[in-house]
Design a protein around this motif. Structure first.
Motif, mmCIF file in Angstrom:
data_model
loop_
_atom_site.group_PDB
_atom_site.id
_atom_site.type_symbol
_atom_site.label_atom_id
_atom_site.label_comp_id
_atom_site.label_asym_id
_atom_site.label_seq_id
_atom_site.Cartn_x
_atom_site.Cartn_y
_atom_site.Cartn_z
ATOM 1 N N GLY A 188 0.828 -1.204 0.000
ATOM 2 C CA GLY A 188 0.000 0.000 0.000
ATOM 3 C C GLY A 188 0.857 1.247 0.000
ATOM 4 N N ASP A 189 0.621 2.115 0.964
ATOM 5 C CA ASP A 189 1.304 3.400 1.042
ATOM 6 C C ASP A 189 2.701 3.268 1.634
ATOM 7 N N PRO A 190 3.612 4.147 1.221
ATOM 8 C CA PRO A 190 4.932 4.144 1.854
ATOM 9 C C PRO A 190 4.845 4.692 3.279
ATOM 10 N N ILE A 191 5.712 4.187 4.118
ATOM 11 C CA ILE A 191 5.791 4.662 5.497
ATOM 12 C C ILE A 191 6.824 5.780 5.524
ATOM 13 N N ASN A 192 6.461 6.925 6.091
ATOM 14 C CA ASN A 192 7.334 8.091 6.072
ATOM 15 C C ASN A 192 8.434 8.040 7.124
ATOM 16 N N VAL A 193 8.185 7.369 8.225
ATOM 17 C CA VAL A 193 9.153 7.334 9.321
ATOM 18 C C VAL A 193 9.309 5.894 9.772
ATOM 19 N N GLY A 194 10.544 5.459 9.929
ATOM 20 C CA GLY A 194 10.802 4.128 10.457
ATOM 21 C C GLY A 194 11.555 4.251 11.772
ATOM 22 N N LEU A 195 11.185 3.436 12.728
ATOM 23 C CA LEU A 195 11.849 3.449 14.026
ATOM 24 C C LEU A 195 12.690 2.186 14.155
ATOM 25 N N VAL A 196 13.912 2.348 14.623
ATOM 26 C CA VAL A 196 14.808 1.213 14.769
ATOM 27 C C VAL A 196 14.999 0.948 16.245
ATOM 28 N N GLY A 197 14.738 -0.261 16.661
ATOM 29 C CA GLY A 197 14.884 -0.653 18.052
ATOM 30 C C GLY A 197 13.816 -1.650 18.414
ATOM 31 N N THR A 198 13.950 -2.217 19.581
ATOM 32 C CA THR A 198 12.915 -3.127 20.051
ATOM 33 C C THR A 198 11.700 -2.312 20.459
ATOM 34 N N GLN A 199 10.577 -2.971 20.639
ATOM 35 C CA GLN A 199 9.364 -2.263 21.061
ATOM 36 C C GLN A 199 9.598 -1.601 22.410
ATOM 37 N N LYS A 200 10.278 -2.289 23.298
ATOM 38 C CA LYS A 200 10.547 -1.747 24.632
ATOM 39 C C LYS A 200 11.410 -0.481 24.541
ATOM 40 N N GLU A 201 12.426 -0.499 23.700
ATOM 41 C CA GLU A 201 13.294 0.674 23.535
ATOM 42 C C GLU A 201 12.529 1.858 22.943
ATOM 43 N N VAL A 202 11.697 1.586 21.954
ATOM 44 C CA VAL A 202 10.950 2.664 21.304
ATOM 45 C C VAL A 202 9.936 3.262 22.275
ATOM 46 N N VAL A 203 9.200 2.420 23.006
ATOM 47 C CA VAL A 203 8.228 2.919 23.973
ATOM 48 C C VAL A 203 8.934 3.735 25.051
ATOM 49 N N HIS A 204 10.097 3.278 25.505
ATOM 50 C CA HIS A 204 10.849 4.020 26.517
ATOM 51 C C HIS A 204 11.295 5.380 25.976
ATOM 52 N N ALA A 205 11.784 5.403 24.738
ATOM 53 C CA ALA A 205 12.229 6.669 24.136
ATOM 54 C C ALA A 205 11.067 7.655 24.020
ATOM 55 N N PHE A 206 9.901 7.174 23.643
ATOM 56 C CA PHE A 206 8.734 8.047 23.549
ATOM 57 C C PHE A 206 8.312 8.538 24.931
ATOM 58 N N ALA A 207 8.371 7.651 25.934
ATOM 59 C CA ALA A 207 7.996 8.053 27.300
ATOM 60 C C ALA A 207 8.944 9.126 27.813
ATOM 61 N N VAL A 208 10.227 8.986 27.549
ATOM 62 C CA VAL A 208 11.220 9.990 27.970
ATOM 63 C C VAL A 208 10.927 11.327 27.289
ATOM 64 N N ALA A 209 10.447 11.268 26.056
ATOM 65 C CA ALA A 209 10.124 12.491 25.311
ATOM 66 C C ALA A 209 8.790 13.087 25.731
ATOM 67 N N GLY A 210 8.066 12.422 26.655
ATOM 68 C CA GLY A 210 6.796 12.963 27.133
ATOM 69 C C GLY A 210 5.581 12.472 26.371
ATOM 70 N N TRP A 211 5.734 11.462 25.521
ATOM 71 C CA TRP A 211 4.622 10.921 24.762
ATOM 72 C C TRP A 211 4.007 9.769 25.536
ATOM 73 N N ASP A 212 2.716 9.540 25.335
ATOM 74 C CA ASP A 212 2.021 8.404 25.928
ATOM 75 C C ASP A 212 1.751 7.356 24.853
ATOM 76 N N THR A 213 1.646 6.118 25.272
ATOM 77 C CA THR A 213 1.259 5.079 24.314
ATOM 78 C C THR A 213 -0.234 5.232 24.011
#
Length: 105
Positions: free
Chosen positions: A57-82
């Motif tokens: 389908g559509d191209p993905i504009n942003v790709g995240l590299v890391g495990t799910q745990k690492e990505v969720v932690h990085a977002f939490a540190v940045a102030g984002w919620d799941t």
């Protein structure tokens, strides 16, 4: 050539074109993509979405590299919620936030 004959020819052409479109859009094109992509999804970082049938389908504009745990932690540190899981309750709350113009927590 009478007016009825012209109308009949137009209707036949319209029906033929509609049938051809439906055949191409809903049968031939998906089969083409399935055939084309056999073995293609072996790439590790494919940046495309896929339909439930596996069609690209559509191209993905942003790709995240890391495990799910690492990505969720990085977002939490940045102030984002799941994101909340989509349930009947959250769907109703989201609908209310849109209808009554107030933010969804």
């Amino acid at each position: 050539m009478g007016q009825r004959s012209v109308r009949r020819r137009i209707m036949i052409w319209a029906a033929t074109l509609l049938a051809a479109y439906l055949a191409l859009a809903y049968f031939a094109a998906p089969e083409f993509w399935t055939f084309r992509d056999r073995g293609f999804r072996t790439h590790r970082f494919e940046m495309l979405t896929h339909t439930p049938q596996g069609i690209p389908g559509d191209p993905i504009n942003v790709g995240l590299v890391g495990t799910q745990k690492e990505v969720v932690h990085a977002f939490a540190v940045a102030g984002w919620d799941t994101a909340d899981a989509v349930t009947l309750k959250t769907a109703i709350e989201i609908g209310e936030s849109v209808l009554f113009d107030h933010p969804y927590p």
